[in-house]
Design a protein around this motif. Structure first.
Motif, PDB file in Angstrom:
ATOM      1  N   PRO A   1       0.797  -1.235   0.000  1.00 15.05           N
ATOM      2  CA  PRO A   1       0.000   0.000   0.000  1.00 15.05           C
ATOM      3  C   PRO A   1       0.826   1.280   0.000  1.00 15.05           C
ATOM      4  O   PRO A   1       0.437   2.270  -0.625  1.00 15.05           O
ATOM      5  N   CYS A   2       1.967   1.259   0.682  1.00 16.98           N
ATOM      6  CA  CYS A   2       2.783   2.474   0.758  1.00 16.98           C
ATOM      7  C   CYS A   2       3.679   2.655  -0.454  1.00 16.98           C
ATOM      8  O   CYS A   2       4.461   3.616  -0.528  1.00 16.98           O
ATOM      9  N   LYS A   3       3.571   1.715  -1.423  1.00 25.04           N
ATOM     10  CA  LYS A   3       4.342   1.837  -2.659  1.00 25.04           C
ATOM     11  C   LYS A   3       3.430   1.971  -3.878  1.00 25.04           C
ATOM     12  O   LYS A   3       3.872   1.812  -5.012  1.00 25.04           O
ATOM     13  N   THR A   4       2.163   2.284  -3.608  1.00 22.41           N
ATOM     14  CA  THR A   4       1.227   2.452  -4.725  1.00 22.41           C
ATOM     15  C   THR A   4       1.529   3.722  -5.508  1.00 22.41           C
ATOM     16  O   THR A   4       1.213   3.823  -6.698  1.00 22.41           O
ATOM     17  N   VAL A   5       2.116   4.702  -4.843  1.00 25.94           N
ATOM     18  CA  VAL A   5       2.566   5.922  -5.524  1.00 25.94           C
ATOM     19  C   VAL A   5       4.046   6.112  -5.217  1.00 25.94           C
ATOM     20  O   VAL A   5       4.535   5.709  -4.157  1.00 25.94           O
ATOM     21  N   GLY A   6       4.747   6.724  -6.141  1.00 29.95           N
ATOM     22  CA  GLY A   6       6.186   6.879  -5.992  1.00 29.95           C
ATOM     23  C   GLY A   6       6.600   7.966  -5.014  1.00 29.95           C
ATOM     24  O   GLY A   6       5.796   8.833  -4.630  1.00 29.95           O
ATOM     25  N   ALA A   7       7.857   7.924  -4.622  1.00 28.34           N
ATOM     26  CA  ALA A   7       8.412   8.901  -3.673  1.00 28.34           C
ATOM     27  C   ALA A   7       8.309  10.321  -4.219  1.00 28.34           C
ATOM     28  O   ALA A   7       8.042  11.280  -3.477  1.00 28.34           O
ATOM     29  N   LYS A   8       8.478  10.462  -5.532  1.00 28.19           N
ATOM     30  CA  LYS A   8       8.400  11.789  -6.144  1.00 28.19           C
ATOM     31  C   LYS A   8       6.995  12.364  -6.030  1.00 28.19           C
ATOM     32  O   LYS A   8       6.809  13.579  -5.817  1.00 28.19           O
ATOM     33  N   THR A   9       5.997  11.490  -6.181  1.00 27.51           N
ATOM     34  CA  THR A   9       4.596  11.929  -6.056  1.00 27.51           C
ATOM     35  C   THR A   9       4.330  12.421  -4.640  1.00 27.51           C
ATOM     36  O   THR A   9       3.710  13.483  -4.444  1.00 27.51           O
TER      37      THR A   9
ATOM     38  N   THR B   1     -15.320  10.386 -13.403  1.00 27.82           N
ATOM     39  CA  THR B   1     -13.982  10.727 -13.884  1.00 27.82           C
ATOM     40  C   THR B   1     -13.500   9.660 -14.851  1.00 27.82           C
ATOM     41  O   THR B   1     -13.312   8.502 -14.466  1.00 27.82           O
ATOM     42  N   GLY B   2     -13.327  10.030 -16.094  1.00 33.42           N
ATOM     43  CA  GLY B   2     -12.887   9.071 -17.100  1.00 33.42           C
ATOM     44  C   GLY B   2     -11.387   8.850 -17.070  1.00 33.42           C
ATOM     45  O   GLY B   2     -10.620   9.654 -16.537  1.00 33.42           O
ATOM     46  N   GLY B   3     -10.973   7.737 -17.632  1.00 32.18           N
ATOM     47  CA  GLY B   3      -9.548   7.448 -17.741  1.00 32.18           C
ATOM     48  C   GLY B   3      -8.896   6.958 -16.471  1.00 32.18           C
ATOM     49  O   GLY B   3      -7.667   6.893 -16.389  1.00 32.18           O
ATOM     50  N   VAL B   4      -9.705   6.601 -15.476  1.00 30.22           N
ATOM     51  CA  VAL B   4      -9.166   6.099 -14.208  1.00 30.22           C
ATOM     52  C   VAL B   4      -9.762   4.719 -13.948  1.00 30.22           C
ATOM     53  O   VAL B   4     -10.900   4.600 -13.492  1.00 30.22           O
ATOM     54  N   GLY B   5      -9.019   3.675 -14.263  1.00 33.13           N
ATOM     55  CA  GLY B   5      -9.540   2.324 -14.082  1.00 33.13           C
ATOM     56  C   GLY B   5     -10.752   2.069 -14.962  1.00 33.13           C
ATOM     57  O   GLY B   5     -10.910   2.637 -16.040  1.00 33.13           O
TER      58      GLY B   5
ATOM     59  N   GLN C   1      -6.762  17.746  -9.157  1.00 36.54           N
ATOM     60  CA  GLN C   1      -5.844  17.295 -10.208  1.00 36.54           C
ATOM     61  C   GLN C   1      -4.813  16.321  -9.654  1.00 36.54           C
ATOM     62  O   GLN C   1      -4.540  15.271 -10.248  1.00 36.54           O
ATOM     63  N   ASP C   2      -4.233  16.659  -8.504  1.00 31.78           N
ATOM     64  CA  ASP C   2      -3.226  15.797  -7.889  1.00 31.78           C
ATOM     65  C   ASP C   2      -3.837  14.474  -7.415  1.00 31.78           C
ATOM     66  O   ASP C   2      -3.207  13.412  -7.524  1.00 31.78           O
ATOM     67  N   ALA C   3      -5.051  14.539  -6.898  1.00 33.58           N
ATOM     68  CA  ALA C   3      -5.716  13.326  -6.398  1.00 33.58           C
ATOM     69  C   ALA C   3      -6.003  12.363  -7.548  1.00 33.58           C
ATOM     70  O   ALA C   3      -5.799  11.145  -7.421  1.00 33.58           O
ATOM     71  N   ILE C   4      -6.476  12.887  -8.666  1.00 35.62           N
ATOM     72  CA  ILE C   4      -6.764  12.030  -9.822  1.00 35.62           C
ATOM     73  C   ILE C   4      -5.485  11.402 -10.358  1.00 35.62           C
ATOM     74  O   ILE C   4      -5.442  10.204 -10.686  1.00 35.62           O
ATOM     75  N   ALA C   5      -4.417  12.193 -10.430  1.00 30.60           N
ATOM     76  CA  ALA C   5      -3.134  11.673 -10.924  1.00 30.60           C
ATOM     77  C   ALA C   5      -2.619  10.560 -10.003  1.00 30.60           C
ATOM     78  O   ALA C   5      -2.109   9.535 -10.478  1.00 30.60           O
ATOM     79  N   ALA C   6      -2.762  10.738  -8.694  1.00 33.40           N
ATOM     80  CA  ALA C   6      -2.303   9.721  -7.741  1.00 33.40           C
ATOM     81  C   ALA C   6      -3.150   8.461  -7.833  1.00 33.40           C
ATOM     82  O   ALA C   6      -2.645   7.340  -7.665  1.00 33.40           O
ATOM     83  N   THR C   7      -4.436   8.605  -8.128  1.00 29.41           N
ATOM     84  CA  THR C   7      -5.310   7.443  -8.279  1.00 29.41           C
ATOM     85  C   THR C   7      -4.927   6.650  -9.524  1.00 29.41           C
ATOM     86  O   THR C   7      -4.896   5.414  -9.510  1.00 29.41           O
ATOM     87  N   LYS C   8      -4.631   7.351 -10.622  1.00 24.87           N
ATOM     88  CA  LYS C   8      -4.175   6.672 -11.835  1.00 24.87           C
ATOM     89  C   LYS C   8      -2.893   5.888 -11.558  1.00 24.87           C
ATOM     90  O   LYS C   8      -2.720   4.761 -12.039  1.00 24.87           O
ATOM     91  N   GLU C   9      -2.006   6.490 -10.788  1.00 27.28           N
ATOM     92  CA  GLU C   9      -0.750   5.829 -10.448  1.00 27.28           C
ATOM     93  C   GLU C   9      -1.016   4.575  -9.616  1.00 27.28           C
ATOM     94  O   GLU C   9      -0.355   3.549  -9.780  1.00 27.28           O
ATOM     95  N   THR C  10      -1.995   4.658  -8.741  1.00 30.62           N
ATOM     96  CA  THR C  10      -2.362   3.507  -7.913  1.00 30.62           C
ATOM     97  C   THR C  10      -2.936   2.371  -8.763  1.00 30.62           C
ATOM     98  O   THR C  10      -2.601   1.201  -8.565  1.00 30.62           O
ATOM     99  N   VAL C  11      -3.788   2.713  -9.714  1.00 28.28           N
ATOM    100  CA  VAL C  11      -4.344   1.703 -10.621  1.00 28.28           C
ATOM    101  C   VAL C  11      -3.220   0.989 -11.366  1.00 28.28           C
ATOM    102  O   VAL C  11      -3.217  -0.247 -11.497  1.00 28.28           O
ATOM    103  N   ALA C  12      -2.247   1.755 -11.830  1.00 29.06           N
ATOM    104  CA  ALA C  12      -1.112   1.169 -12.540  1.00 29.06           C
ATOM    105  C   ALA C  12      -0.305   0.250 -11.627  1.00 29.06           C
ATOM    106  O   ALA C  12       0.189  -0.799 -12.062  1.00 29.06           O
ATOM    107  N   SER C  13      -0.183   0.601 -10.356  1.00 27.39           N
ATOM    108  CA  SER C  13       0.553  -0.223  -9.405  1.00 27.39           C
ATOM    109  C   SER C  13      -0.150  -1.551  -9.144  1.00 27.39           C
ATOM    110  O   SER C  13       0.497  -2.594  -9.013  1.00 27.39           O
TER     111      SER C  13
END
Length: 256
Positions: free
Chosen positions: A71-79, A169-173, A225-237
């Motif tokens: 869970p703590c690696k679903t988004v990167g350190a840079k995010t 929100t489209g494009g997220v999962g 905007q940041d929340a949606i981007a982090a959710t997309k990153e989580t889906v990818a993880s």
């Protein structure tokens, strides 16, 4: 005498005909009844011995995802550095779980102090729940979809929420809804919640911020905007974790 005897013979012969016909008739009827009974018994016997035919039930669709990422690696350190500046622990704090392959949560928080310009506080939580396919309740994806709908409706009536807006929100999962609202508990907070489904995994991302000591209020649009981007990153993880778990295909032997 001869004439009397001849007449008697004819009378007895005529009298005997009905008896013979009657017996033959009885014999014939008896044969028919016997045959019918035999057929009935035979049919009943074969019917009883025959096993009831049942159509094979369709195999339940296997859940697409069989595990969850850390869970703590679903988004990167840079995010984390970008959306939770000055995080107390950039590695995050994982919640306890009896089954991390099915349920996991991680949170981050940080206070960015800027002297006379005030301070900015940010808090981020990412929760994941994975659903297996069960014959009694349905496929993993259908279960996750049903829960997705429930959680969106529940979020729409968040206690203390003001100016709440919910939009698909489209494009997220496979499907996602983003909700924005403000709360005044412990300060004026701008909140964003993104609820998303990726096949049989449900993701809930909560992200909020507040300003202190005269700092400008968080930009709600930027938080979203940041929340949606982090959710997309989580889906990818989630997808990457399951791709890594699949066994490597061994090369097929060369024909020859």
């Amino acid at each position: 005498m001869h004439r009397s005897a001849s007449r008697l013979t004819r009378v007895l012969a005529c009298a005997a005909v009905p008896v013979i016909l009657t017996v033959a008739g009885c014999s014939s009827d008896s044969g028919k009844d016997s045959g019918a009974d035999s057929g009935k018994k035979s049919g009943a016997s074969s019917s009883a011995s025959a096993k009831p035919s049942t159509k094979p039930s369709a195999a339940l669709e296997k859940a697409v995802y069989s595990t969850l990422p850390e869970p703590c690696k679903t988004v990167g350190a840079k995010t984390i550095e970008t959306i939770v500046p000055k995080a107390k622990d950039t590695n995050g704090t994982a919640a306890k779980s009896n089954d991390l392959a099915s349920r996991a949560t991680c949170t981050w928080n940080g206070l960015d102090e800027a002297g006379l310009k005030g301070s900015q506080y940010r808090w981020l939580s990412i929760s994941l729940v994975r659903y297996d396919s069960l014959a009694s309740v349905g496929t993993g994806s259908k279960r996750a979809e049903d829960e997705y709908t429930k959680q969106v409706e529940k979020a729409k009536v968040t206690e203390g929420a003001e100016n709440l807006k919910a939009e698909p929100t489209g494009g997220v999962g496979d499907q996602a809804t983003a909700l924005t609202f403000t709360t005044k508990k412990d300060g004026d907070f701008s909140n964003t919640t993104v609820i998303a489904r990726a096949h049989n995994v449900l993701i809930t991302l909560d992200y909020n911020g507040a300003a202190y000591e005269g700092a400008d209020a968080p930009d709600a649009a930027k938080l979203l905007q940041d929340a949606i981007a982090a959710t997309k990153e989580t889906v990818a993880s989630v997808d990457a974790a399951n791709q890594a778990k699949q066994p490597e295909q061994s090369p097929s032997p060369a024909a020859g």
